[in-house]
Write a protein that holds these residues in place. Structure first.
Motif, PDB file in Angstrom:
ATOM      1  N   ASP A  49       0.861  -1.171   0.000  1.00 11.08           N
ATOM      2  CA  ASP A  49       0.000   0.000   0.000  1.00 11.08           C
ATOM      3  C   ASP A  49       0.908   1.235   0.000  1.00 11.08           C
ATOM      4  N   ASP A 122      -2.180  -3.416  -2.746  1.00 13.51           N
ATOM      5  CA  ASP A 122      -2.676  -3.931  -1.470  1.00 13.51           C
ATOM      6  C   ASP A 122      -3.519  -2.897  -0.739  1.00 13.51           C
ATOM      7  N   ARG A 123      -4.345  -3.381   0.168  1.00 12.62           N
ATOM      8  CA  ARG A 123      -5.177  -2.517   0.990  1.00 12.62           C
ATOM      9  C   ARG A 123      -4.320  -1.829   2.052  1.00 12.62           C
ATOM     10  N   ASN A 124      -4.730  -0.632   2.438  1.00  8.60           N
ATOM     11  CA  ASN A 124      -4.029   0.111   3.482  1.00  8.60           C
ATOM     12  C   ASN A 124      -3.876  -0.760   4.733  1.00  8.60           C
ATOM     13  N   THR A 128      -6.530  -2.928   7.363  1.00  9.39           N
ATOM     14  CA  THR A 128      -6.441  -4.362   7.626  1.00  9.39           C
ATOM     15  C   THR A 128      -6.300  -4.632   9.114  1.00  9.39           C
ATOM     16  N   ARG A 194      -8.066  -9.552   1.579  1.00 13.73           N
ATOM     17  CA  ARG A 194      -6.949  -8.987   0.802  1.00 13.73           C
ATOM     18  C   ARG A 194      -6.796  -9.710  -0.532  1.00 13.73           C
ATOM     19  N   TYR A 197      -9.279  -7.839  -2.597  1.00 13.29           N
ATOM     20  CA  TYR A 197      -8.799  -6.484  -2.896  1.00 13.29           C
ATOM     21  C   TYR A 197      -7.679  -6.527  -3.931  1.00 13.29           C
ATOM     22  N   LEU A 232     -14.480  -2.600  -3.776  1.00 14.25           N
ATOM     23  CA  LEU A 232     -13.337  -2.062  -3.042  1.00 14.25           C
ATOM     24  C   LEU A 232     -13.772  -1.142  -1.906  1.00 14.25           C
ATOM     25  N   ASN A 236     -12.768  -1.580   1.998  1.00 15.70           N
ATOM     26  CA  ASN A 236     -12.011  -0.510   2.659  1.00 15.70           C
ATOM     27  C   ASN A 236     -12.727   0.048   3.881  1.00 15.70           C
TER      28      ASN A 236
END
Length: 388
Positions: A49, A122-124, A128, A194, A197, A232, A236
């Motif tokens: 991220d 990737d997700r923040n 996560t 993830r 995502y 998404l 998120n």
């Protein structure tokens, strides 16, 4: 070109090439370079991220950290865990003579060299963490912290060959299945969400040929999820916090105070015993946590004095006061911030560095106060029933 750990997917006129890597492996970095140069993709997706991308390319900006603000913003525990996990990965990388995350760095560099778009897929990490933490109860949180800390400070060595074996999908899946037996709620936010995502970000990457550099654990899930459309925004979203912890957080201290007051009216000596028990249990155990973290005597005293009062207020914590006291009497120097990333390689370094020691004081003092609250509270209740 060696095709080990490479998965090819053709979907809707686009080709996706997934490289399953170990996050600390020489071979993984070499393979990433080889694949990107051979395939000349339009886009390269990396499992990073924005925050981790900046850390991996610019280094952690420890010098800019204000330890006082970290404590006030209640980020000491999160920062300590990030440091500990980073320490574990960096220690493995140092043992193998490479840089942690080298395969991601190689993906970034190779994307620039071939003129491909770089996609941070990737997700923040904060989202996560929030979704993981929110799905665990008190017991789950305690077990997870214990397991992470135990593994971090383990001195067992691992060979390059063992790391390469970890990249085999069957081994990865078996390891995850074993881990999620203890933490069944952890797999969804950490792996499954993830996967979804990452799959959507890879799918949305520009161009007709996309290379994705991923941890091997995500490849099986992404193979399935990339065939679907993912939301998404929903992935998120940070789930609303349960009201029960807040209700319990206020109800418990109100009950403790009420029981002591009622007992005082019925039997002043018993009420005094309750008060002393509460002060000794909460204060002593919080001070003990501070002693274990090798806090200054003034810090230990602060933890002892603060804990009986902060334990009765859900919005306060003894560790914050202890941490601020330690920062005041043992203010970290520029050198402490400069050497922080190296010092956390070892248990001794965690305690030696003034920055990480303050974080340890905050966490261990709070843990001690929490144990003191349960034990002291139980003693208050016991004394109440003995007098009525």
């Amino acid at each position: 070109m060696v095709e080990d750990n490479i998965t090819r997917i053709n979907l809707d006129g686009k080709e996706y090439i997934l490289i399953g890597t170990a996050h600390v492996s020489k071979h993984s970095a070499e393979q990433v370079k080889e694949v990107i140069e051979a395939e000349m993709p339009d886009s390269v997706c990396v499992e990073l991220d924005e925050q981790r991308y900046q850390t991996i390319t610019e280094g952690a900006k420890w010098k800019e950290m204000d330890i006082i603000q970290v404590i006030k913003q209640k980020r000491a525990s999160l920062l300590l865990m990030n440091l500990a996990i980073s320490s574990f990965q960096n220690r493995m990388a140092k043992e193998l003579g490479i840089k942690a995350g080298q395969e991601m760095i190689q993906g970034i560099e190779s994307a620039k060299e071939v003129g491909a778009n770089l996609v941070l897929a990737d997700r923040n990490i904060q989202i996560t963490f929030s979704r993981i933490w929110g799905n665990l109860g008190l017991r789950g949180k305690s077990m997870l912290l214990t397991q992470i800390i135990t593994s971090i400070f383990s001195h067992d060595s691992i060979s390059e060959e063992e790391l390469e074996k970890m990249k085999e999908q069957d081994t990865i899946n078996a390891m995850l299945n074993e881990f999620t037996e203890s933490f069944p709620k952890l797999k969804k936010p950490l792996i499954d969400e993830r996967d979804q995502y990452l799959a959507q970000k890879i799918k949305d990457a520009p161009g007709e040929k996309v290379v994705a550099v991923l941890g091997a654990a995500h490849v099986p899930g992404i193979k399935e999820e990339i065939k679907k459309e993912q939301n998404l925004a929903q992935l998120n979203a940070i789930p609303p916090k349960s009201k029960w912890p807040k209700i319990i957080g206020w109800a418990l201290p109100i009950m403790i105070v009420a029981l002591i007051v009622i007992t005082f009216f019925a039997n002043p000596n018993a009420g005094l015993d309750q008060s002393i028990s509460w002060i000794l249990w909460t204060g002593s155990l919080s001070a003990l946590g501070t002693i274990i973290a090798m806090g200054h005597p003034l810090t230990i005293l602060t933890a002892f004095v603060a804990a009986p009062f902060t334990a009765l207020h859900p919005l306060l914590a003894a560790g914050w006061f202890a941490g601020l006291a330690q920062a005041y009497v043992r203010r970290p120097s520029v050198k402490d911030f400069e050497t922080l990333s190296e010092d956390v390689f070892s248990v001794k370094g965690f305690w030696r560095n003034k920055v990480s020691r303050i974080l340890l004081i905050v966490v261990l003092s709070n843990i001690g106060a929490s144990f003191g609250t349960f034990i002291g509270g139980a003693d208050v209740i016991k004394t109440f029933f003995e007098n009525f």
